[in-house]
Structure formats: C-alpha cells, structure tokens
Scaffold this active site. Structure first.
Site, mmCIF file in Angstrom:
data_model
loop_
_atom_site.group_PDB
_atom_site.id
_atom_site.type_symbol
_atom_site.label_atom_id
_atom_site.label_comp_id
_atom_site.label_asym_id
_atom_site.label_seq_id
_atom_site.Cartn_x
_atom_site.Cartn_y
_atom_site.Cartn_z
ATOM 1 N NE ARG A 39 -23.935 3.937 43.283
ATOM 2 C CZ ARG A 39 -23.913 4.003 41.970
ATOM 3 N NH1 ARG A 39 -23.528 2.946 41.261
ATOM 4 N NH2 ARG A 39 -24.287 5.102 41.336
ATOM 5 C CD GLU A 62 -16.620 2.999 43.555
ATOM 6 O OE1 GLU A 62 -16.915 3.964 42.804
ATOM 7 O OE2 GLU A 62 -17.162 1.890 43.460
ATOM 8 C CG HIS A 97 -17.984 2.807 39.485
ATOM 9 N ND1 HIS A 97 -18.470 3.295 40.669
ATOM 10 C CD2 HIS A 97 -19.076 2.630 38.690
ATOM 11 C CE1 HIS A 97 -19.791 3.420 40.606
ATOM 12 N NE2 HIS A 97 -20.186 3.020 39.403
#
Length: 336
Positions: free
Chosen positions: A242, A271, A291
């Site tokens: 993360r 994000e 991601h």
C-alpha cells in the site's frame, strides 16, 4: 390465494462492468443495483446508491466510512471488498453495526507476486531507461557502459511482511538464485523459502527490499527517511503493498541523492496520480505502475466472484468464506 412474493434482498455494487460472472451470479438471487456510469461514484453518489441495501460489493479504492454505513442503514449486513487490502473500510464502525466485512486474500497472491518480480527486474536492470531511449531514437552504436543495471540473480531479497504475496515472491526469487530473508513483527520463524531477520538487519543487508504489508496505523510510513538511510546505496526498494507504507518524499530524496539505486512502485498515496509532471512519474530511477498488481482477466474475475460468494453466504445465513479478522457472521439468513 397465495400471498405477494417476498421481496428479494437488495445488493448494491459500486462499479459497472466488473469482469467475470460474479455480479451475474448475485443477480440470479438478489435485486442487484450497480453504479451505471464508467467513472466511479463520488462518496455522495455511492451513499445514494446504498440506501436500504443488505449487501454491498465495493472495490479497494472505495471508502466505506461511518457516513456510508449510516446511508446504507440498519438493513446492511455485509460489505464485500473485491480487494485484498481494506484500509478504506472503517472495520470498527462496521463491527459496531453488526456488519460483516470480507476481502479476497486467496486469489491474487501469485498474480501480484508476478508484478513484484517485474518491478524488481525493471528497476534493478534499468529496463525502462532503455525503452525510453529506443523510443526517442537514441539507440546508437553499442557501448559497454550504456544502460548498466545491477544483477538480480544472486542478490539478497528482503521481504517486509510475510503473507501470501510475499511467500509467492520468495518462490519466484528462488528461481533467480536469490537469497531470501523476511521480517514479520509477530512471526519470527524460518521456513524452506526464507529466514526471519530483525527489521534493521533486513534493511542493511538486502539488495532488494520488497514491501508486502497492509496499511494500518502500525505500518503507515514505516519505510521513511530513517529506514531508507539504513539501506545500501546499491539497493532497490519495491512496493506492491500500500502506498502509505512508504514515505514518498523521503524515497524521492534518497533517489535524487544517490543514496538508493532504484525503486519500483505499483501503489502510491492519493491514487490515482494523473499529473504528468508528478515527481513520482518523472524520477528516472523510479519505475511506477498504476496499481496493476492483480490486473489479469482471470484474477480480477476471481476477486469479484469471491466477493459475490461472501455476500451470498452471509445473506443465506452462512459464515462468510473470507471475513476480515474481528468481524463475525451476521446472525440468521434471509434465504432458504
């Protein structure tokens, strides 16, 4: 005379067009309302969608906080994440309301581990720099000193966290002849893949440090300036966990000073990052991906299917297959 048909339980889904058959399987048993637009809903739009639902299927980027739980109301019984990470969910608030929260820990480990290894290779061997030069038409005469990177084979890999994804990375690293060590704050055992070492020793002795921890108050910012200063100047940092686990400003500073050879990120804070001038996207010794750790057709479909299975189980009065720690099955079912 027969009575009116019993209304089917309502399930809200925070996205349209999710891969696989998971949402379709829910629709066979429940009244499914999915967000109908290509762009994700705002918090207010998601709150309007969930009113009166008994099940909610969301993605890891959705925030499930007290406001959303209150908007759903007392009928809500299960929140199913199509995600392994759950830092966007107020798990304590859900537990107070008797809402089961589930995630998808068993279906994306190998796919995400593939991307972690890709980032190790890309960053350590400086492969994007070669690709960029080629696209600019700068591939000239062969030079022995061009695009020099560092070896992956024979390097020492340090895994921060030692769950399913980290162990999958360890298996891949063995094929590259890497020496593997790991740190987990509560599990100190060695196994056939890796040996446990203290955190500081891992940072000092690893050629590659790969981060595989969830984002919690305990792990937020755990890789900061102090920790980066312990690492070798020839080391590579990779994060597929993360974004908030790594202090991005400290990482950029270390790369710019030459205190760290390279880094690879599949996760970032805030994000999505969409500004092309973002320092994270322009730093030449940093490889950044949007991601995509779990982004294969089969894995994303399996994540949605498992989230759907969790919803169906709870609404039928059965234990959820993959509940979060600290959540309990909702009592009683609404379906036979």
């Amino acid at each position: 005379m027969s009575g009116a048909p019993t209304p089917r339980p309502r399930v809200a889904v925070s996205r349209t067009g999710l891969p696989g058959d998971g949402v379709g399987r829910l629709a066979a048993h429940f009244d499914v309302t999915a967000w109908p637009h290509p762009q994700p809903p705002s918090p207010a739009e998601l709150a309007a969608l969930v009113g009166g639902c008994e099940g909610l299927l969301v993605l890891g980027s959705d925030r499930v906080d007290t406001d959303l739980l209150d908007a759903a109301g007392p009928t809500l019984r299960v929140v199913a994440l199509a995600s392994m990470g759950y830092d966007g969910v107020d798990v304590a608030a859900a537990a107070e309301r008797g809402v089961v929260v589930t995630h998808t820990p068993d279906v994306l480990a190998d796919t995400t581990a593939d991307v972690a290894m890709a980032l190790i290779l890309m960053a350590r061997r400086r492969l994007p720099a070669g690709m960029d030069a080629l696209r600019r038409g700068e591939w000239g005469a062969f030079r022995m000193d061009a695009f020099l990177g560092l070896d992956v084979h024979g390097a020492t890999l340090g895994l921060v966290g030692y769950g399913q994804i980290a162990r999958a990375v360890a298996r891949r690293a063995a094929g590259f002849g890497m020496r593997v060590q790991h740190h987990h704050p509560r599990r100190h055992e060695d196994d056939e893949l890796s040996r446990w070492v203290p955190f500081g020793e891992l940072l000092r002795t690893s050629d590659v440090v790969s981060v595989h921890t969830p984002l919690t108050e305990e792990t937020r910012g755990m890789i900061g300036a102090e920790q980066l200063a312990l690492m070798k100047p020839t080391a590579t940092l990779v994060n597929t966990g993360r974004g908030g686990v790594v202090d991005e400003e400290a990482l950029l500073a270390a790369l710019r000073r030459g205190d760290l050879h390279s880094a690879g990120l599949d996760v970032m804070t805030g994000e999505p990052r969409t500004d092309p001038s973002d320092p994270l996207l322009t730093e030449p010794h940093l490889v950044v991906l949007p991601h995509v750790g779990s982004a294969t057709t089969a894995t994303r479909a399996a994540m949605v299917r498992l989230a759907a299975d969790n919803i169906e189980a709870v609404l039928r009065g059965h234990p959820a297959p993959t509940p979060l720690p600290g959540t309990t099955a909702s009592p009683g079912g609404v379906m036979a």
